[in-house]
Design an enzyme around this catalytic site. Sequence first.
Site, mmCIF file in Angstrom:
data_model
loop_
_atom_site.group_PDB
_atom_site.id
_atom_site.type_symbol
_atom_site.label_atom_id
_atom_site.label_comp_id
_atom_site.label_asym_id
_atom_site.label_seq_id
_atom_site.Cartn_x
_atom_site.Cartn_y
_atom_site.Cartn_z
ATOM 1 N N HIS A 156 0.823 -1.228 0.000
ATOM 2 C CA HIS A 156 0.000 0.000 0.000
ATOM 3 C C HIS A 156 0.846 1.264 0.000
ATOM 4 O O HIS A 156 0.347 2.340 -0.305
ATOM 5 C CB HIS A 156 -0.947 -0.006 1.203
ATOM 6 C CG HIS A 156 -2.056 -1.009 1.056
ATOM 7 N ND1 HIS A 156 -3.317 -0.656 0.654
ATOM 8 C CD2 HIS A 156 -2.071 -2.358 1.203
ATOM 9 C CE1 HIS A 156 -4.075 -1.740 0.586
ATOM 10 N NE2 HIS A 156 -3.336 -2.791 0.909
ATOM 11 N N ASP A 368 3.531 9.285 -0.732
ATOM 12 C CA ASP A 368 2.340 8.520 -0.359
ATOM 13 C C ASP A 368 2.131 7.419 -1.380
ATOM 14 O O ASP A 368 2.309 7.656 -2.582
ATOM 15 C CB ASP A 368 1.114 9.445 -0.350
ATOM 16 C CG ASP A 368 0.181 9.151 0.809
ATOM 17 O OD1 ASP A 368 0.066 7.972 1.171
ATOM 18 O OD2 ASP A 368 -0.421 10.101 1.333
HETATM 19 P P1 ADQ Z 1 -3.024 6.024 4.772
HETATM 20 O O1 ADQ Z 1 -1.608 6.429 4.969
HETATM 21 O O2 ADQ Z 1 -3.817 5.871 6.011
HETATM 22 O O3 ADQ Z 1 -3.149 4.679 3.920
HETATM 23 P P2 ADQ Z 1 -4.898 7.388 2.854
HETATM 24 O O4 ADQ Z 1 -4.751 6.715 1.556
HETATM 25 O O5 ADQ Z 1 -5.110 8.846 2.728
HETATM 26 O O6 ADQ Z 1 -3.653 7.196 3.823
HETATM 27 O O7 ADQ Z 1 -6.137 6.746 3.594
HETATM 28 C C1 ADQ Z 1 -6.632 7.248 4.783
HETATM 29 C C2 ADQ Z 1 -8.096 6.854 4.954
HETATM 30 O O8 ADQ Z 1 -8.479 7.167 6.285
HETATM 31 C C3 ADQ Z 1 -9.004 7.655 4.012
HETATM 32 O O9 ADQ Z 1 -10.058 6.830 3.609
HETATM 33 C C4 ADQ Z 1 -9.496 8.797 4.902
HETATM 34 O O10 ADQ Z 1 -10.778 9.307 4.585
HETATM 35 C C5 ADQ Z 1 -9.520 8.134 6.275
HETATM 36 N N1 ADQ Z 1 -9.242 9.151 7.311
HETATM 37 C C6 ADQ Z 1 -8.141 9.901 7.454
HETATM 38 N N2 ADQ Z 1 -8.290 10.757 8.486
HETATM 39 C C7 ADQ Z 1 -9.509 10.536 8.998
HETATM 40 C C8 ADQ Z 1 -10.287 11.115 10.074
HETATM 41 N N3 ADQ Z 1 -9.845 12.134 10.823
HETATM 42 N N4 ADQ Z 1 -11.498 10.622 10.313
HETATM 43 C C9 ADQ Z 1 -11.970 9.598 9.550
HETATM 44 N N5 ADQ Z 1 -11.321 9.040 8.528
HETATM 45 C C10 ADQ Z 1 -10.113 9.491 8.257
HETATM 46 C C11 ADQ Z 1 -2.228 3.720 3.345
HETATM 47 C C12 ADQ Z 1 -1.134 4.325 2.460
HETATM 48 C C13 ADQ Z 1 -1.765 5.178 1.377
HETATM 49 C C14 ADQ Z 1 -2.758 4.337 0.569
HETATM 50 C C15 ADQ Z 1 -3.736 3.614 1.483
HETATM 51 C C16 ADQ Z 1 -4.625 2.623 0.725
HETATM 52 O O11 ADQ Z 1 -0.232 5.100 3.251
HETATM 53 O O12 ADQ Z 1 -0.764 5.714 0.512
HETATM 54 O O13 ADQ Z 1 -3.491 5.192 -0.292
HETATM 55 O O14 ADQ Z 1 -3.044 2.882 2.488
HETATM 56 O O15 ADQ Z 1 -3.857 1.785 -0.092
#
Ligand code: ADQ
Length: 486
Positions: A156, A368
């Site tokens: 990921h 990311d």
């Molecule tokens: P993350 O590093 O966690 O994921 P991201 O892809 O942005 O980063 O996913 C975060 C998820 O958590 C999103 O669905 C977002 O809406 C949710 N989220 C974040 N803050 C929140 C809050 N305050 N309240 C509720 N929900 C919240 C890892 C990798 C990424 C990759 C994903 C999926 O680091 O690069 O995109 O996995 O593969």
Amino acid sequence: MSRLIIVSNRVAPISEGGPAAGGLAVGVYDALKETGGMWFGWSGDVLSSGQPQIKVEERGPVTFATIALMRRDYDQYYRGFSNATLWPAFHYRADLLHYDRHDFEGYCRVNAWLAQQLVPLLREEDVIWVHDYHLIPFAQALRAAGVKNRIGFFLHIPFPASQVLLAVPPHRELVEALCSFDLLGFQTAPDLRAFCDYIVNEANGTVDASSGGPLAIHAFGHTLHAAAYPIGVYPDEIAELAKAGERGKPVRTMKATLHSRKLIMSVDRLDYSKGLVERFRAFERLLEHATAQRNKVSFLQIAPPTRADLHAYQDIRLQLEGESGRINGRFAELDWTPILYIHKQYERSVLAALFRTAHVGYVTPLRDGMNLVAKEYVSAQDPENPGVLVLSRFAGAAQELDGALIVNPVDIDGMADALARALDMPLAERQARHRDMMAQLRENNVSVWRDNFMRDLQSASGATRTRGGRARAASGKKTAREVLVS
Ligand code: ADQ
């Protein structure tokens, strides 16, 4: 039909319609519901004494099998090697990398132990899909236990350039372990290229692109396949959630706070890879230079703390608290707080509705894997009057979302310029950019991600694996270098 076994570090506590399930959890859970199957991993509990026992829970066609970790295992496997060594290195932060040989031993030990816990639950027809950097040695451990099933792996987070990966002392062991999987999935083509570069230049392996499908990799005595599978979202579901929440209390409260000012919005886990300090400074630069924007725009940053028991995470939190206080102290008026900085989790429906309210989605990680927030922000917009996405070129999402204003997250002036342009962008341009991005998101939604990976895993038959000596590329096959330049 084969049964699907998902293995991930944490088994997401999913409840139908429940809050805050990220892309991994949603995509994976849907796959399991369709095919039936099992989700195996850590329960999130840490024991100081006793012996962890697997807890098996059936919910419809899905079986959840979870197990606690012992304190030492949590410290070495999760907190140590996964999050203090691999996470910074894979996000190009070799300066934050902390390495302890005992942590690596713990990481391998826990992978082997988890694999042993899974073995008695497996059936011959099962297809196993392992997720993320915590579980790189998992296939090797299953193979050592005699498991012959097909095993795929999806990373990921980014796969780093070789020169960065070399900073992790057991880099060779890690890549060799990856080669025990039948199929490797990366988020983007640059991640795949970085992996191939290591295979060719550091592991003396070969890469064969002649099939037109996933690359065939020959290294460490194995043949396996690898490709990029960019993870998606369900854009239309998010759009509906956002629309439904438009008149809800959180949006009404936000609008009342804004007093018709424009809103720039970011949502991230509080992590040094997300570029939050640079982002705050670029907003400050906007207020400094575009004086007409003062008291006309607010910036909402939602960032719930994670991994708070690691120093690097305590440091970034302190730094951000300092920056938001300093910038607010410099520009705030009696009736205007420029930065609203919130440490809470919100339900997905609330986030979606707030995204729809925001004129600018400000997503500027330093690195990311994908960044689902960028995709969620675009999905949540009103097509008649959409906001603008300002997106880091170092988010995997930038490979797909070229309707965004793409920025370099260390270029503070460049980001301030992009914010100014986004705030003033004419409606027709906003609509056209949004239309393009929505088409892209629909074409590659989370089902497509999952189905493409599963299709290739089903056909990456275990029979392609070699035993014994290192496989050589046949003539006419491309090296990674050729793949890189083709
Ligand atoms: P993350 O590093 O966690 O994921 P991201 O892809 O942005 O980063 O996913 C975060 C998820 O958590 C999103 O669905 C977002 O809406 C949710 N989220 C974040 N803050 C929140 C809050 N305050 N309240 C509720 N929900 C919240 C890892 C990798 C990424 C990759 C994903 C999926 O680091 O690069 O995109 O996995 O593969």
